[in-house]
Design an enzyme around this catalytic site. Structure first.
Site, mmCIF file in Angstrom:
data_model
loop_
_atom_site.group_PDB
_atom_site.id
_atom_site.type_symbol
_atom_site.label_atom_id
_atom_site.label_comp_id
_atom_site.label_asym_id
_atom_site.label_seq_id
_atom_site.Cartn_x
_atom_site.Cartn_y
_atom_site.Cartn_z
ATOM 1 N N ASP A 37 0.712 -1.107 -0.044
ATOM 2 C CA ASP A 37 0.144 -0.170 -0.042
ATOM 3 C C ASP A 37 0.654 1.097 0.217
ATOM 4 O OD1 ASP A 37 -3.147 0.796 1.128
ATOM 5 O OD2 ASP A 37 -1.340 2.593 0.914
ATOM 6 N N ILE A 38 0.391 1.703 -0.559
ATOM 7 C CA ILE A 38 1.314 3.442 -1.065
ATOM 8 C C ILE A 38 1.197 4.279 0.582
ATOM 9 C CG2 ILE A 38 -0.882 4.965 -2.119
ATOM 10 C CD1 ILE A 38 1.949 5.711 -4.221
ATOM 11 N N ASN A 94 -13.153 -3.382 2.754
ATOM 12 C CA ASN A 94 -13.541 -2.189 2.775
ATOM 13 C C ASN A 94 -14.340 -2.423 1.515
ATOM 14 O OD1 ASN A 94 -11.901 -1.137 5.005
ATOM 15 N ND2 ASN A 94 -11.062 -0.026 4.049
ATOM 16 N N GLN A 101 -15.136 1.935 1.220
ATOM 17 C CA GLN A 101 -14.296 1.868 0.097
ATOM 18 C C GLN A 101 -13.487 3.017 -1.152
ATOM 19 O OE1 GLN A 101 -16.081 -1.209 -2.384
ATOM 20 N NE2 GLN A 101 -14.135 -1.514 -3.885
ATOM 21 N N HIS A 107 -10.083 -4.801 -3.567
ATOM 22 C CA HIS A 107 -9.182 -5.772 -2.739
ATOM 23 C C HIS A 107 -9.213 -5.921 -1.415
ATOM 24 C CE1 HIS A 107 -9.853 -1.070 -2.949
ATOM 25 N NE2 HIS A 107 -9.514 -1.248 -1.312
ATOM 26 N N HIS A 109 -6.932 -5.590 2.364
ATOM 27 C CA HIS A 109 -5.839 -5.272 2.648
ATOM 28 C C HIS A 109 -5.219 -6.072 3.928
ATOM 29 C CE1 HIS A 109 -6.810 -0.190 2.164
ATOM 30 N NE2 HIS A 109 -8.071 -1.498 1.447
HETATM 31 P P1 AMP Z 1 -9.869 1.307 0.444
HETATM 32 O O1 AMP Z 1 -10.390 2.453 1.262
HETATM 33 O O2 AMP Z 1 -9.827 0.288 0.898
HETATM 34 O O3 AMP Z 1 -10.349 1.482 -0.747
HETATM 35 O O4 AMP Z 1 -8.224 1.623 0.615
HETATM 36 C C1 AMP Z 1 -7.680 1.789 -0.841
HETATM 37 C C2 AMP Z 1 -6.304 1.936 -1.083
HETATM 38 O O5 AMP Z 1 -5.652 2.133 -2.075
HETATM 39 C C3 AMP Z 1 -5.773 2.929 0.312
HETATM 40 O O6 AMP Z 1 -5.520 2.036 2.123
HETATM 41 C C4 AMP Z 1 -5.181 3.214 -0.469
HETATM 42 O O7 AMP Z 1 -3.426 4.194 0.123
HETATM 43 C C5 AMP Z 1 -3.810 2.155 -1.499
HETATM 44 N N1 AMP Z 1 -3.730 3.044 -2.679
HETATM 45 C C6 AMP Z 1 -4.331 3.973 -3.804
HETATM 46 N N2 AMP Z 1 -3.494 4.300 -4.783
HETATM 47 C C7 AMP Z 1 -1.983 3.314 -4.816
HETATM 48 C C8 AMP Z 1 -1.434 2.863 -4.657
HETATM 49 N N3 AMP Z 1 -1.373 3.496 -6.545
HETATM 50 N N4 AMP Z 1 -0.511 2.257 -4.734
HETATM 51 C C9 AMP Z 1 -0.672 1.223 -4.001
HETATM 52 N N5 AMP Z 1 -1.653 1.417 -2.890
HETATM 53 C C10 AMP Z 1 -2.533 2.694 -3.580
#
Ligand code: AMP
Length: 122
Positions: A37-38, A94, A101, A107, A109
């Protein structure tokens, strides 16, 4: 508010899957991509995504074939073992608006590397 009723090819994970934006890859097989995760919320914060297009867990649970569903959980097992996560972890998916979400491609986590505390903070 994101739309999880129809798959949007422009979502960020679709772009990662097409190689249009980079990711810090941990596992890549024919069904699943796993990357960091970024914006990590724990010492280890990893995302597991199917390569096929599912907007959410609603979509996946209804429409994915059993082998695709199993591939996610096999990948989780592989990652847990390869990263030596022995002291436990949290798996989160989520879903939809109340689930907060943000990215409309299914996805999961994995959070690990410290005692994570309660599931929901007030
Ligand atoms: P959600 O809130 O469950 O949809 O989580 C989306 C997740 O994607 C968040 O934890 C972000 O930090 C992660 N995210 C968004 N863009 C990227 C990216 N380019 N590379 C890795 N993780 C990302």
């Amino acid at each position: 508010m994101i739309d999880i009723t129809k798959y949007n090819n422009e979502n960020i994970f679709a772009k990662i899957l097409r190689g249009e934006i980079p990711c810090d890859k941990i596992l890549d097989n024919k069904d699943v991509l796993v990357f960091k995760d970024i914006n990590p919320q724990a010492p280890l914060h990893i995302l597991i995504i199917p390569k096929k297009k599912y907007c959410s867990l609603y979509d996946f649970s209804k429409n994915a074939d059993p082998l695709t569903i199993a591939s996610i959980f096999r990948a989780i097992d592989q990652v847990i073992n390869s990263l030596g996560i022995k002291n436990g972890f949290r798996l989160i998916c989520n879903t939809g608006e109340d689930g907060c979400q943000e990215v409309p491609h299914l996805h999961f986590h994995i959070l690990a590397g410290k005692k994570l505390g309660k599931i929901i903070s007030d």
